[in-house]
Structures are given as structure tokens and as C-alpha cells.
Design a protein around this motif. Structure first.
Motif, mmCIF file in Angstrom:
data_model
loop_
_atom_site.group_PDB
_atom_site.id
_atom_site.type_symbol
_atom_site.label_atom_id
_atom_site.label_comp_id
_atom_site.label_asym_id
_atom_site.label_seq_id
_atom_site.Cartn_x
_atom_site.Cartn_y
_atom_site.Cartn_z
ATOM 1 N N ASN A 121 0.685 -1.095 0.001
ATOM 2 C CA ASN A 121 0.014 -0.079 -0.241
ATOM 3 C C ASN A 121 1.023 1.332 0.043
ATOM 4 O OD1 ASN A 121 0.476 0.659 2.882
ATOM 5 N ND2 ASN A 121 -0.533 -1.186 3.379
ATOM 6 N N PHE A 122 0.277 2.468 0.109
ATOM 7 C CA PHE A 122 0.987 3.473 -0.149
ATOM 8 C C PHE A 122 1.773 3.946 0.924
ATOM 9 C CE2 PHE A 122 1.167 8.326 -0.325
ATOM 10 C CZ PHE A 122 1.725 8.501 -1.405
ATOM 11 N N GLU A 123 1.318 3.712 2.211
ATOM 12 C CA GLU A 123 2.163 4.171 3.454
ATOM 13 C C GLU A 123 3.398 2.996 3.499
ATOM 14 O OE1 GLU A 123 1.216 2.683 7.661
ATOM 15 O OE2 GLU A 123 0.505 4.784 7.550
ATOM 16 N N GLU A 124 3.177 1.906 2.966
ATOM 17 C CA GLU A 124 4.467 0.703 3.128
ATOM 18 C C GLU A 124 5.408 1.246 2.262
ATOM 19 O OE1 GLU A 124 2.511 -2.948 2.630
ATOM 20 O OE2 GLU A 124 2.053 -3.025 5.028
ATOM 21 N N ALA A 135 9.764 9.195 5.964
ATOM 22 C CA ALA A 135 8.317 8.961 5.942
ATOM 23 C C ALA A 135 7.670 9.653 7.084
ATOM 24 C CB ALA A 135 8.167 7.496 5.694
ATOM 25 N N GLN A 136 8.050 9.527 8.261
ATOM 26 C CA GLN A 136 7.331 9.908 9.451
ATOM 27 C C GLN A 136 7.512 11.411 9.538
ATOM 28 O OE1 GLN A 136 8.603 7.549 12.989
ATOM 29 N NE2 GLN A 136 7.093 5.749 12.083
ATOM 30 N N LYS A 137 8.583 11.837 9.338
ATOM 31 C CA LYS A 137 8.624 13.396 9.199
ATOM 32 C C LYS A 137 7.920 14.241 8.490
ATOM 33 C CE LYS A 137 13.668 12.976 11.138
ATOM 34 N NZ LYS A 137 13.003 13.406 12.584
ATOM 35 N N PHE A 138 7.757 13.934 7.225
ATOM 36 C CA PHE A 138 7.131 14.654 6.182
ATOM 37 C C PHE A 138 5.935 13.811 5.524
ATOM 38 C CE2 PHE A 138 6.358 16.331 1.892
ATOM 39 C CZ PHE A 138 5.996 17.348 2.317
ATOM 40 N N LEU A 139 6.288 12.858 4.690
ATOM 41 C CA LEU A 139 5.536 12.171 3.871
ATOM 42 C C LEU A 139 4.329 11.654 4.300
ATOM 43 C CD1 LEU A 139 8.357 10.192 1.601
ATOM 44 C CD2 LEU A 139 7.366 12.199 1.142
ATOM 45 N N ILE A 140 4.398 11.114 5.352
ATOM 46 C CA ILE A 140 3.251 10.268 6.003
ATOM 47 C C ILE A 140 2.307 11.463 6.731
ATOM 48 C CG2 ILE A 140 2.346 9.010 8.033
ATOM 49 C CD1 ILE A 140 4.317 6.916 7.018
ATOM 50 N N PRO A 141 2.769 12.441 7.469
ATOM 51 C CA PRO A 141 1.867 13.264 7.937
ATOM 52 C C PRO A 141 1.263 14.350 7.170
ATOM 53 C CG PRO A 141 3.957 13.780 8.730
ATOM 54 C CD PRO A 141 4.190 12.532 8.212
ATOM 55 N N ALA A 148 -6.714 12.781 3.778
ATOM 56 C CA ALA A 148 -7.872 12.566 5.229
ATOM 57 C C ALA A 148 -8.276 11.331 5.301
ATOM 58 C CB ALA A 148 -8.955 13.530 4.803
ATOM 59 N N CYS A 149 -7.262 10.298 5.288
ATOM 60 C CA CYS A 149 -7.512 9.186 5.576
ATOM 61 C C CYS A 149 -6.129 8.127 5.661
ATOM 62 C CB CYS A 149 -8.067 8.147 4.145
ATOM 63 S SG CYS A 149 -7.033 7.921 2.881
ATOM 64 N N PRO A 150 -6.188 7.138 6.260
ATOM 65 C CA PRO A 150 -4.910 6.398 6.580
ATOM 66 C C PRO A 150 -4.363 5.879 5.347
ATOM 67 C CG PRO A 150 -6.625 5.345 8.145
ATOM 68 C CD PRO A 150 -7.276 6.263 6.990
ATOM 69 N N LEU A 151 -3.103 6.112 4.981
ATOM 70 C CA LEU A 151 -2.337 5.917 3.672
ATOM 71 C C LEU A 151 -2.282 4.479 3.422
ATOM 72 C CD1 LEU A 151 0.526 8.498 3.812
ATOM 73 C CD2 LEU A 151 -1.760 8.649 3.265
ATOM 74 N N ASN A 152 -2.469 3.411 4.640
ATOM 75 C CA ASN A 152 -2.490 2.154 4.374
ATOM 76 C C ASN A 152 -3.645 1.725 3.582
ATOM 77 O OD1 ASN A 152 -4.347 1.997 6.116
ATOM 78 N ND2 ASN A 152 -3.121 1.105 7.837
ATOM 79 N N ASP A 288 2.733 19.988 9.689
ATOM 80 C CA ASP A 288 2.424 19.676 11.287
ATOM 81 C C ASP A 288 1.075 19.837 11.269
ATOM 82 O OD1 ASP A 288 1.982 20.172 13.873
ATOM 83 O OD2 ASP A 288 3.350 22.248 13.788
ATOM 84 N N LYS A 289 0.665 18.492 12.001
ATOM 85 C CA LYS A 289 -0.712 18.322 12.236
ATOM 86 C C LYS A 289 -1.512 19.293 13.176
ATOM 87 C CE LYS A 289 -1.052 13.705 10.451
ATOM 88 N NZ LYS A 289 -1.739 12.161 10.803
ATOM 89 N N ALA A 290 -0.461 20.168 13.970
ATOM 90 C CA ALA A 290 -1.026 20.831 14.804
ATOM 91 C C ALA A 290 -1.629 22.237 14.003
ATOM 92 C CB ALA A 290 -0.119 21.483 15.628
ATOM 93 N N LEU A 291 -1.320 22.427 12.833
ATOM 94 C CA LEU A 291 -2.015 23.321 11.583
ATOM 95 C C LEU A 291 -3.197 22.699 11.034
ATOM 96 C CD1 LEU A 291 1.292 24.825 10.807
ATOM 97 C CD2 LEU A 291 -0.121 25.713 12.341
ATOM 98 N N SER A 292 -3.955 23.634 10.827
ATOM 99 C CA SER A 292 -5.363 23.231 10.145
ATOM 100 C C SER A 292 -5.131 22.690 8.696
ATOM 101 C CB SER A 292 -6.517 24.046 10.352
ATOM 102 O OG SER A 292 -6.075 25.430 9.895
ATOM 103 N N PHE A 293 -4.161 23.594 7.896
ATOM 104 C CA PHE A 293 -4.074 23.594 6.507
ATOM 105 C C PHE A 293 -2.898 22.759 6.207
ATOM 106 C CE2 PHE A 293 -2.861 27.717 8.273
ATOM 107 C CZ PHE A 293 -1.556 27.354 8.064
ATOM 108 N N TYR A 294 -2.999 22.024 4.929
ATOM 109 C CA TYR A 294 -1.942 21.195 4.413
ATOM 110 C C TYR A 294 -1.221 22.010 3.517
ATOM 111 C CZ TYR A 294 -5.100 20.169 0.563
ATOM 112 O OH TYR A 294 -5.773 20.081 -0.855
#
Length: 421
Positions: A121-124, A135-141, A148-152, A288-294
Motif C-alpha cells: 500500500n501507499f504507506e508501506e 516517511a514519518q517527518k514529512f511524507l506520511i503526516p 484525510a484517510c490512513p495511507l495504508n 504539522d498536524k497542529a496546523l489546520s491546513f496542508y
């Protein structure tokens, strides 16, 4: 007669290639689809950022032919990522050397000492190709905020050629010789906004053939009839650019609704009295998920104006109940927090909810769309465009798909079809 459902870029292009004997049905009161432009208080905003990146020069010339050359801006893209306390050049994976030293070492170590070797899947895929830290610092979040969904849940190739892949050699080489090119490294943009592309295409279309405020209520594939509030129409070929599940509903075709998922995007267009602190970037990514916009885009840096003009994008699940006023207040606060706005005064605003915005591409959706498109084609119904094909691609790709469909229907070359207009 052929009937085209939808008067966006793909539908109008299709009509232009057909040349004659067609009718365009548009549910909205105006043509353009998502390529509409808002002019308010001296600001020019689109429904969202629509920056055309023509890979095919012939298609680019075709779309831009009726836009005066002096009314078109040629831009070399400048984009960055706001990551914690700094800005990192996009794409993140090629610019990890711009991080602080501990985080840079984490990314480099995980890139080369990567235990992830297989993916489904995309996350893997992100873990396998870039390692845990990138992956965890930028690509996934970032992509979780966007989709607006789990990447897996997504197919590994959910973004196709639009995903900025980079191998280890590319990443290391970029430490000294910067090369951040991507599919949209350059783009054109009309001074009058994206609607000018629509107006240009409209010059090739019989305006009398377009019926606006004319939604389709039902389609009878067996009798080749389209039912609308303004009357019923028979057709030889039906070409649809509306979202694929809606077409299936209109045709009375059974399908599993869980196969089709998407996100909504709330877009705020904001105009301020003076220029902001960023006079360079065309758009900025915010993981940053603390911010509302991507993502936040700067029309003022494209137009080189002295008043800050932004588009701000927020992703939501397809079933989300969006409280626009609440998110408007939150966005203004978050823009301050992110340093996009400081002393500027908001003097104009507009918003739109794009639904659907990005479709969720999965192995199930890919196979189901293919099977059902084949079934529809056997009934002389053809579904094209980003939403009609339920995929991730550019407006240019939709125009090319329209051209290829007309070629297959009428056995003519692209040059012959273009010559009809």
C-alpha cells in the motif's frame, strides 16, 4: 447526436474535438467545473490553485491559443516545506541535508539501513523507498492531512507520476548540486485566472450547444435516453466527466459503495491589505498536524502584487460536516502561528468546498472502474476526466483522454479532430 455531461476543461475539450452534433449538459449555472475564477475587491482567486503544466506542447498551444500572449505568465516554480522552525526546499526527500544535524543523520541512516523491503500500500511504499524518518517527518503526516484517510488504504501508486520519487543517488547528489525538478517545475498562469483557459477552449465550442443549470436526473442505457429537468434527450454516444459513482447511480448500475472513497477540500481565498513576509514561494507545504491546513499558496508572488493574496487548503473525510465559520477562525489563527501572516489586515475573503477533491485510489477501485468502464462502453457510454476515470491526473491528461476517445469513436487522427475546430 453525442451528449457530453459536464462543461469543465475535459468536457469542453471533448466537444471541441467532436466538432459537431453534440450537446453539453452542465448542472451548474456556469461552465468551468473546478476551473472557475473569483474576482473580488481587486483580487483574482481560483476555486483552488490551478497551475497548468503542459508536458505536450501541442496540447498547451491548443488550450492557450485564444489567450493573448501578454496575458499569460510563465513561472518557474518555487515551493518549500514549513518544517518545525525552518523552511526546507521541496521535495523533502531530496533536501534532508537542510534539516538540523540530528534529524539529517536520522533520515540518512534510515535511508541506507532500511528494514522495509516489501510493500502493498501507499504507506508501506513510503517506508520502503525512503526509510522511517523521511516517511514519518514529512511524507506520511503531509499526505494524511491531504487525503484525510490512513495511507495504508491507498494503492502504492496512488499518485502516479505526480509523486516526486528519488533514489539514494538523487538524494546524495542533491546535497551539493541542487536539482529539485518535478513534473510541474514550470507552469503558466493567466492574469485573469484559470477561467481564461476555459474561455479559450470555449472559442472552439458551439455555445448554443451548452445547457447550463441542467443536471442529469437519470440515464436509460438500453434506450439511450438522458432525462433532465429541461427535457429528455437521445444520444448516439454519451460521454461523462462527472464523478464515476454518480454516473453509475444515474445509469442504475449496481456497485459496492465502499470501493469508492475520496476527500473534501475546503479552500479559503484570502486577501490582505499589504504584502506578507514571504515574497518568493508560490506555495508552501505544512506537514504539522497542529496546523489546520496542508498547503498555502501565494497568488501575490505569482502576480507580483503588493497585497498578499492566499489560497489555503484543508482536507476532510468525505462524510465530514464542515463548519466553515469555525475553520475560518482557526485558519486565521494558524496562519499567524505559522508565520504566514503577522501585521497584515484581512480585507477580503471567499471559500469553496470541493467535493470530491482527491479520490482515494485503491486496488479495488482500479479494478472496479476498469470493469465497469468496459461495461458502459459496450452501451456507448464513456467516462473520462479526473473524476470520470476516478484517478489522479492533471487537467492536461483529461484533455488528452478526451482526444483519444474521439479518435477511437470516429477513427480519425488527433490532427484531423483538431482541424475540425
Amino acid at each position: 447526436m453525442d451528449i457530453i455531461i459536464g462543461a469543465g476543461a475535459t468536457g469542453l475539450s471533448c466537444a471541441s474535438f467532436l466538432g459537431k452534433d453534440y450537446r453539453i449538459l452542465e448542472a451548474e449555472s456556469e461552465i468551468g467545473g473546478y476551473c472557475k475564477t473569483i474576482r473580488k475587491d481587486g483580487f483574482v482567486w481560483d476555486y483552488s490553485g490551478h497551475f497548468f503544466h503542459f508536458r505536450n506542447p501541442a496540447i498547451g498551444s491548443y488550450v492557450k491559443q485564444y489567450i493573448p500572449r501578454q496575458a499569460l505568465l510563465d513561472c518557474h516554480k518555487h515551493t518549500q516545506i514549513k518544517y518545525k522552525d525552518r523552511y526546507i526546499d521541496y521535495p523533502f526527500q531530496k533536501n534532508i541535508h537542510q534539516l538540523n544535524q540530528p534529524e539529517f543523520i536520522d533520515c540518512l541512516y534510515d535511508l541506507f539501513c532500511n528494514p522495509y523491503i516489501e510493500y502493498e500500500n501507499f504507506e508501506e511504499m513510503l517506508y520502503c523507498k525512503f526509510g522511517k524518518s523521511i516517511a514519518q517527518k514529512f511524507l506520511i503526516p503531509y499526505n494524511e492531512k491531504l487525503y484525510a484517510c490512513p495511507l495504508n488504504r491507498l494503492d502504492p501508486d496512488a499518485m502516479g507520476r505526480f509523486f516526486p520519487y528519488a533514489d539514494k543517488t538523487d538524494i546524495i547528489a542533491n546535497f551539493k548540486k541542487h536539482d529539485n525538478q518535478s513534473y510541474n517545475d514550470t507552469f503558466t498562469y493567466p492574469l485573469g485566472g484559470a477561467i481564461e483557459y476555459i474561455h479559450s477552449l470555449l472559442q472552439r465550442v458551439d455555445s448554443a450547444s451548452i445547457q447550463t443549470s441542467c443536471p442529469v436526473n437519470r440515464i436509460d442505457p438500453a434506450r439511450k435516453i438522458v432525462f433532465t429537468p429541461k427535457g429528455n434527450l437521445t444520444y448516439d454516444h454519451l460521454i461523462s466527466t462527472i464523478p464515476f459513482p454518480i454516473l453509475l447511480d444515474l445509469c442504475g448500475m449496481k456497485y459496492d459503495p465502499t470501493v469508492y472513497s475520496w476527500n473534501k477540500v475546503l479552500v479559503f481565498n484570502l486577501g490582505f491589505d499589504i504584502k506578507g513576509p514571504d515574497a518568493v514561494n508560490h506555495w508552501i507545504y505544512f506537514p504539522d498536524k497542529a496546523l489546520s491546513f496542508y498547503r498555502v499558496g501565494h497568488y501575490d508572488n505569482i502576480f507580483q502584487t503588493d497585497r498578499m493574496s492566499l489560497y489555503v487548503e484543508l482536507g476532510f473525510a468525505k462524510d465530514a460536516d464542515i463548519d466553515v465559520e469555525k475553520w475560518f477562525t482557526r485558519v486565521l489563527t494558524d496562519l499567524q502561528t505559522a508565520g504566514v501572516v503577522n501585521t497584515q489586515k484581512l480585507i477580503s475573503s471567499h471559500h469553496v468546498i470541493m467535493d470530491p477533491a482527491y479520490v482515494h485510489i485503491t486496488q479495488h477501485s482500479i479494478s472496479d472502474v476498469q470493469r465497469k468502464k468496459e461495461e458502459l462502453a459496450s452501451l456507448d457510454i464513456y467516462s473520462i476526466g479526473r473524476y470520470g476515470s476516478w484517478t489522479y491526473y492533471s487537467i492536461e491528461d483529461g484533455i488528452i483522454e478526451a482526444l483519444e476517445l474521439c479518435q477511437s469513436l470516429y477513427g480519425k487522427t488527433g490532427a484531423e479532430l483538431v482541424a475540425n475546430t
